[in-house]
Design a protein around this motif. Structure first.
Motif, PDB file in Angstrom:
ATOM      1  N   ASP A  67      -4.687   7.918  -2.522  1.00 22.15           N
ATOM      2  CA  ASP A  67      -3.496   8.689  -2.844  1.00 22.15           C
ATOM      3  C   ASP A  67      -3.138   8.537  -1.207  1.00 22.15           C
ATOM      4  O   ASP A  67      -2.252   8.123  -0.615  1.00 22.15           O
ATOM      5  CB  ASP A  67      -2.608   9.394  -3.583  1.00 22.15           C
ATOM      6  CG  ASP A  67      -2.685   9.094  -5.172  1.00 22.15           C
ATOM      7  OD1 ASP A  67      -2.818   7.964  -5.079  1.00 22.15           O
ATOM      8  OD2 ASP A  67      -2.345  10.424  -5.620  1.00 22.15           O
ATOM      9  N   TRP A  68      -3.805   9.034  -0.516  1.00 23.54           N
ATOM     10  CA  TRP A  68      -3.718   9.436   0.702  1.00 23.54           C
ATOM     11  C   TRP A  68      -4.260   8.228   1.429  1.00 23.54           C
ATOM     12  O   TRP A  68      -3.442   8.196   2.874  1.00 23.54           O
ATOM     13  CB  TRP A  68      -4.332  10.521   1.306  1.00 23.54           C
ATOM     14  CG  TRP A  68      -3.392  12.268   1.004  1.00 23.54           C
ATOM     15  CD1 TRP A  68      -3.999  12.676  -0.854  1.00 23.54           C
ATOM     16  CD2 TRP A  68      -2.078  12.376   0.840  1.00 23.54           C
ATOM     17  NE1 TRP A  68      -2.963  13.560  -1.042  1.00 23.54           N
ATOM     18  CE2 TRP A  68      -1.342  13.169  -0.086  1.00 23.54           C
ATOM     19  CE3 TRP A  68      -1.127  11.829   1.884  1.00 23.54           C
ATOM     20  CZ2 TRP A  68      -0.537  13.978  -0.888  1.00 23.54           C
ATOM     21  CZ3 TRP A  68       0.298  11.884   1.585  1.00 23.54           C
ATOM     22  CH2 TRP A  68       0.666  13.351   0.655  1.00 23.54           C
ATOM     23  N   TRP A 115       0.613   3.909  -2.763  1.00 20.37           N
ATOM     24  CA  TRP A 115       0.578   5.381  -2.508  1.00 20.37           C
ATOM     25  C   TRP A 115       2.003   7.278  -3.687  1.00 20.37           C
ATOM     26  O   TRP A 115       1.376   7.914  -4.065  1.00 20.37           O
ATOM     27  CB  TRP A 115       0.961   5.689  -1.096  1.00 20.37           C
ATOM     28  CG  TRP A 115       1.435   7.797  -0.328  1.00 20.37           C
ATOM     29  CD1 TRP A 115       0.636   8.504  -0.897  1.00 20.37           C
ATOM     30  CD2 TRP A 115       2.439   7.604   0.275  1.00 20.37           C
ATOM     31  NE1 TRP A 115       1.063   9.580  -0.415  1.00 20.37           N
ATOM     32  CE2 TRP A 115       2.574   9.259   0.055  1.00 20.37           C
ATOM     33  CE3 TRP A 115       3.712   6.806  -0.185  1.00 20.37           C
ATOM     34  CZ2 TRP A 115       3.330   9.998   0.706  1.00 20.37           C
ATOM     35  CZ3 TRP A 115       4.746   8.146   0.717  1.00 20.37           C
ATOM     36  CH2 TRP A 115       4.543   9.229   0.798  1.00 20.37           C
ATOM     37  N   HIS A 154      -4.577   4.838   0.707  1.00 22.22           N
ATOM     38  CA  HIS A 154      -3.384   4.277   0.617  1.00 22.22           C
ATOM     39  C   HIS A 154      -1.943   4.433   1.541  1.00 22.22           C
ATOM     40  O   HIS A 154      -1.556   3.760   2.339  1.00 22.22           O
ATOM     41  CB  HIS A 154      -2.945   4.573  -0.528  1.00 22.22           C
ATOM     42  CG  HIS A 154      -3.552   3.851  -2.067  1.00 22.22           C
ATOM     43  ND1 HIS A 154      -4.139   4.529  -2.435  1.00 22.22           N
ATOM     44  CD2 HIS A 154      -4.161   2.635  -2.097  1.00 22.22           C
ATOM     45  CE1 HIS A 154      -4.550   3.410  -3.942  1.00 22.22           C
ATOM     46  NE2 HIS A 154      -5.040   3.003  -3.168  1.00 22.22           N
ATOM     47  N   LEU A 155      -1.737   6.134   2.107  1.00 25.08           N
ATOM     48  CA  LEU A 155      -0.976   6.239   2.919  1.00 25.08           C
ATOM     49  C   LEU A 155      -1.294   5.973   3.790  1.00 25.08           C
ATOM     50  O   LEU A 155      -0.507   5.366   4.705  1.00 25.08           O
ATOM     51  CB  LEU A 155       0.149   7.620   3.135  1.00 25.08           C
ATOM     52  CG  LEU A 155       0.993   7.859   3.733  1.00 25.08           C
ATOM     53  CD1 LEU A 155       2.173   7.792   4.033  1.00 25.08           C
ATOM     54  CD2 LEU A 155       0.481   9.797   3.758  1.00 25.08           C
ATOM     55  N   TYR A 181       1.079  -1.038   0.109  1.00 24.71           N
ATOM     56  CA  TYR A 181       0.115  -0.044  -0.040  1.00 24.71           C
ATOM     57  C   TYR A 181       0.888   0.862  -0.152  1.00 24.71           C
ATOM     58  O   TYR A 181       0.037   1.965  -1.057  1.00 24.71           O
ATOM     59  CB  TYR A 181      -0.755  -0.007   1.028  1.00 24.71           C
ATOM     60  CG  TYR A 181      -2.742  -0.732   0.702  1.00 24.71           C
ATOM     61  CD1 TYR A 181      -3.082   0.116   0.565  1.00 24.71           C
ATOM     62  CD2 TYR A 181      -2.806  -1.545   1.069  1.00 24.71           C
ATOM     63  CE1 TYR A 181      -4.529  -0.428  -0.471  1.00 24.71           C
ATOM     64  CE2 TYR A 181      -3.231  -2.645  -0.049  1.00 24.71           C
ATOM     65  CZ  TYR A 181      -4.567  -1.425  -0.202  1.00 24.71           C
ATOM     66  OH  TYR A 181      -6.237  -2.095  -1.057  1.00 24.71           O
TER      67      TYR A 181
END
Length: 153
Positions: A130-131, A108, A133-134, A104
């Motif tokens: 994206d965030w 990201w 996934h972070l 993950y």
């Protein structure tokens, strides 16, 4: 009957006797299954008619915020199934959390590096993804490290 030394035993929750790492992997797996299923539910996924099999052309948004496609939803479901299997053993649960978290974190970085409207955005992802996934990546790695202790299989 000999009892293994305390350092060789997995930390266990007194309520169910399971190592915390197994319970954490199970909880993460269930979360992935729920998210994967919800990605196929009209209403929960806005613009459902724009759901595509893959690619940046998919206009469907889980909770109106996160771009999803059939591939994206299936990957969430796959992560959930793998997590359920991994949660059966402490060592596998730890590997799932840390390895899955690393994947993950790579997703990201992929989302940051690839333009969201390009053909390379095959999942697809957007800024919200994206965030998220972070957060998932860092959270999974942290759970894998913090709950593992000296777990035995």
């Amino acid at each position: 009957m000999t009892v293994p030394p305390a350092h060789a035993r997995a930390r266990r929750d007194p309520a169910d006797g399971q190592p915390p790492v197994r319970r954490a992997a199970f909880a993460v797996a269930v979360l992935f299954l729920i998210v994967g299923l919800l990605g196929f539910v009209p209403g929960v996924t806005s613009d459902f008619a724009d759901l595509r099999s893959a690619g940046h052309q998919s206009g469907a948004r889980l909770f109106g915020a996160f771009t999803v496609s059939v591939l994206h939803n299936l990957l969430h479901l796959l992560f959930g199934v793998v997590g359920l299997v991994a949660a059966r053993r402490a060592t596998a649960a730890r590997a799932y959390l840390i390895g899955g978290g690393a994947i993950y974190l790579v997703l990201w970085l992929f989302g940051l590096a690839v333009a969201h409207d390009s053909a390379a955005n095959f999942l697809p992802t957007n800024g919200g993804d994206d965030w998220l996934h972070l957060a998932f990546g860092a959270g999974m790695v942290a759970l894998g490290v913090l709950t593992a202790g000296r777990a035995r299989p």
